[in-house]
Design a protein around this motif. Structure first.
Motif, PDB file in Angstrom:
ATOM      1  N   SER A  86       0.829  -1.210   0.028  1.00  0.00           N
ATOM      2  CA  SER A  86       0.166   0.160  -0.131  1.00  0.00           C
ATOM      3  C   SER A  86       0.823   1.146   0.150  1.00  0.00           C
ATOM      4  N   HIS A  87       2.047   1.317   0.510  1.00  0.00           N
ATOM      5  CA  HIS A  87       2.876   2.413   0.691  1.00  0.00           C
ATOM      6  C   HIS A  87       3.780   2.599  -0.653  1.00  0.00           C
ATOM      7  N   SER A  88       3.842   1.684  -1.366  1.00  0.00           N
ATOM      8  CA  SER A  88       4.782   1.567  -2.585  1.00  0.00           C
ATOM      9  C   SER A  88       3.790   1.924  -3.885  1.00  0.00           C
ATOM     10  N   PHE A  89       2.561   1.354  -3.868  1.00  0.00           N
ATOM     11  CA  PHE A  89       1.883   1.329  -5.328  1.00  0.00           C
ATOM     12  C   PHE A  89       0.410   2.378  -5.126  1.00  0.00           C
ATOM     13  N   PHE A  90       0.001   2.531  -3.964  1.00  0.00           N
ATOM     14  CA  PHE A  90      -0.965   3.635  -3.772  1.00  0.00           C
ATOM     15  C   PHE A  90      -1.265   4.183  -2.676  1.00  0.00           C
ATOM     16  N   GLU A  91      -1.802   5.100  -2.491  1.00  0.00           N
ATOM     17  CA  GLU A  91      -1.984   5.850  -1.314  1.00  0.00           C
ATOM     18  C   GLU A  91      -2.639   4.961  -0.240  1.00  0.00           C
ATOM     19  N   ARG A  92      -2.314   5.087   1.093  1.00  0.00           N
ATOM     20  CA  ARG A  92      -2.908   4.485   2.198  1.00  0.00           C
ATOM     21  C   ARG A  92      -4.426   4.801   2.458  1.00  0.00           C
ATOM     22  N   VAL A  93      -4.686   5.800   2.016  1.00  0.00           N
ATOM     23  CA  VAL A  93      -5.982   6.356   2.264  1.00  0.00           C
ATOM     24  C   VAL A  93      -6.602   6.662   0.800  1.00  0.00           C
ATOM     25  N   GLY A  94      -7.674   5.867   0.401  1.00  0.00           N
ATOM     26  CA  GLY A  94      -8.234   6.167  -0.851  1.00  0.00           C
ATOM     27  C   GLY A  94      -9.651   5.567  -1.107  1.00  0.00           C
ATOM     28  N   SER A  95     -10.314   5.126  -2.142  1.00  0.00           N
ATOM     29  CA  SER A  95     -11.336   4.556  -2.377  1.00  0.00           C
ATOM     30  C   SER A  95     -11.207   3.718  -3.950  1.00  0.00           C
ATOM     31  N   ILE A  96     -11.969   2.478  -3.788  1.00  0.00           N
ATOM     32  CA  ILE A  96     -11.993   1.719  -4.557  1.00  0.00           C
ATOM     33  C   ILE A  96     -13.442   1.095  -4.792  1.00  0.00           C
ATOM     34  N   ASP A  97     -14.305   1.089  -5.968  1.00  0.00           N
ATOM     35  CA  ASP A  97     -15.385   0.366  -6.178  1.00  0.00           C
ATOM     36  C   ASP A  97     -16.472   0.891  -5.063  1.00  0.00           C
ATOM     37  N   GLY A  98     -16.530   2.008  -4.634  1.00  0.00           N
ATOM     38  CA  GLY A  98     -17.218   2.291  -3.385  1.00  0.00           C
ATOM     39  C   GLY A  98     -16.887   2.318  -2.108  1.00  0.00           C
ATOM     40  N   ILE A  99     -15.659   1.522  -1.905  1.00  0.00           N
ATOM     41  CA  ILE A  99     -15.066   1.299  -0.659  1.00  0.00           C
ATOM     42  C   ILE A  99     -14.169   2.432  -0.432  1.00  0.00           C
ATOM     43  N   GLU A 100     -14.326   3.174   0.911  1.00  0.00           N
ATOM     44  CA  GLU A 100     -13.264   4.105   1.352  1.00  0.00           C
ATOM     45  C   GLU A 100     -12.459   3.367   2.264  1.00  0.00           C
ATOM     46  N   TYR A 101     -11.182   3.433   1.939  1.00  0.00           N
ATOM     47  CA  TYR A 101     -10.117   2.568   2.898  1.00  0.00           C
ATOM     48  C   TYR A 101      -9.158   3.495   3.540  1.00  0.00           C
ATOM     49  N   HIS A 102      -8.613   2.994   4.538  1.00  0.00           N
ATOM     50  CA  HIS A 102      -7.348   3.573   5.150  1.00  0.00           C
ATOM     51  C   HIS A 102      -6.312   2.508   5.687  1.00  0.00           C
ATOM     52  N   PHE A 103      -5.323   2.326   5.372  1.00  0.00           N
ATOM     53  CA  PHE A 103      -4.325   1.262   5.768  1.00  0.00           C
ATOM     54  C   PHE A 103      -3.511   2.145   6.774  1.00  0.00           C
ATOM     55  N   HIS A 104      -3.546   1.338   7.866  1.00  0.00           N
ATOM     56  CA  HIS A 104      -2.656   1.769   9.021  1.00  0.00           C
ATOM     57  C   HIS A 104      -1.816   0.858   9.745  1.00  0.00           C
ATOM     58  N   GLY A 105      -0.615   1.080   9.972  1.00  0.00           N
ATOM     59  CA  GLY A 105       0.213  -0.148  10.553  1.00  0.00           C
ATOM     60  C   GLY A 105      -0.013  -1.121  10.057  1.00  0.00           C
ATOM     61  N   SER A 106      -0.413  -2.666  10.740  1.00  0.00           N
ATOM     62  CA  SER A 106      -0.661  -3.687   9.948  1.00  0.00           C
ATOM     63  C   SER A 106      -2.045  -3.889   9.790  1.00  0.00           C
ATOM     64  N   GLY A 107      -2.862  -2.758   9.689  1.00  0.00           N
ATOM     65  CA  GLY A 107      -4.261  -2.969   9.499  1.00  0.00           C
ATOM     66  C   GLY A 107      -5.063  -2.111   8.570  1.00  0.00           C
ATOM     67  N   CYS A 108      -6.379  -2.464   8.339  1.00  0.00           N
ATOM     68  CA  CYS A 108      -6.874  -1.438   7.285  1.00  0.00           C
ATOM     69  C   CYS A 108      -8.444  -1.390   8.016  1.00  0.00           C
ATOM     70  N   THR A 109      -8.890  -0.047   7.883  1.00  0.00           N
ATOM     71  CA  THR A 109     -10.193   0.073   7.932  1.00  0.00           C
ATOM     72  C   THR A 109     -11.073   0.268   6.655  1.00  0.00           C
ATOM     73  N   ALA A 110     -11.908  -0.383   6.323  1.00  0.00           N
ATOM     74  CA  ALA A 110     -12.781  -0.358   4.843  1.00  0.00           C
ATOM     75  C   ALA A 110     -14.220   0.294   5.344  1.00  0.00           C
ATOM     76  N   LYS A 111     -14.759   0.906   4.628  1.00  0.00           N
ATOM     77  CA  LYS A 111     -16.221   1.427   4.632  1.00  0.00           C
ATOM     78  C   LYS A 111     -17.028   1.314   3.353  1.00  0.00           C
ATOM     79  N   LYS A 112     -17.699   0.703   3.484  1.00  0.00           N
ATOM     80  CA  LYS A 112     -18.744   0.464   2.200  1.00  0.00           C
ATOM     81  C   LYS A 112     -20.292   0.833   2.637  1.00  0.00           C
ATOM     82  N   GLU A 113     -20.897   1.596   2.252  1.00  0.00           N
ATOM     83  CA  GLU A 113     -22.236   2.067   2.399  1.00  0.00           C
ATOM     84  C   GLU A 113     -22.641   2.254   3.899  1.00  0.00           C
ATOM     85  N   ASP A 114     -21.788   2.979   4.705  1.00  0.00           N
ATOM     86  CA  ASP A 114     -21.551   3.064   6.010  1.00  0.00           C
ATOM     87  C   ASP A 114     -21.437   2.009   6.896  1.00  0.00           C
TER      88      ASP A 114
END
Length: 143
Positions: free
Chosen positions: A34-62
């Motif tokens: 995630s730190h090499s090829f794309f931003e650690r915070v972004g969105s894809i296919d209606g999913i907002e995401y945030h990679f942090h440390g060794s984890g991720c928070t993804a949100k789709k339709e709340d």
């Protein structure tokens, strides 16, 4: 019911990771690149995401899916699962207690589907401790 919720949880996570792998033409865990090829915070296919440390928070339709990633393992806390339940329109109506969720997760440990995650060296101690964190060890159970 926890088995159904975990099935949806794992299916969502693996589908989300597949979207990222496909888009960025990588065949490794998205947290690894995630730190090499794309931003650690972004969105894809209606999913907002945030990679942090060794984890991720993804949100789709709340609905919030938060988890940690091992080499190819999904790790989560009871709080992570409770966040999913709290934000999911269907699951929030179930009014599942923390004790019920903990009991059902424990049953999955007994079945060999989950296991406790042992965290070593907390605050400089040489001993491992169990920190109410779970590791999925048998994903095929949820297929």
């Amino acid at each position: 019911m926890i088995e159904k919720i975990l099935t949806d949880y794992i299916t969502f996570i693996r589908s989300f990771e597949a979207l990222l792998k496909d888009k960025y033409k990588q065949d490794i865990n998205p947290c690894s690149f995630s730190h090499s090829f794309f931003e650690r915070v972004g969105s894809i296919d209606g999913i907002e995401y945030h990679f942090h440390g060794s984890g991720c928070t993804a949100k789709k339709e709340d609905v919030i899916y938060t988890y940690d990633i091992g080499i190819n393992e999904i790790k989560f806390t009871q709080w992570d699962l409770t966040e999913l339940i709290r934000t999911h329109p269907e699951y929030q109506k179930l009014n599942l207690s923390d004790d019920y969720i903990e009991y059902e997760l424990y049953q999955l440990i007994n079945k060999g589907v989950l296991e406790w995650l042992t965290i070593e060296g907390i605050e400089g101690t040489p001993y491992g401790c169990v920190f109410m964190c779970y590791r999925v060890i048998q994903e095929s159970f949820f297929d």
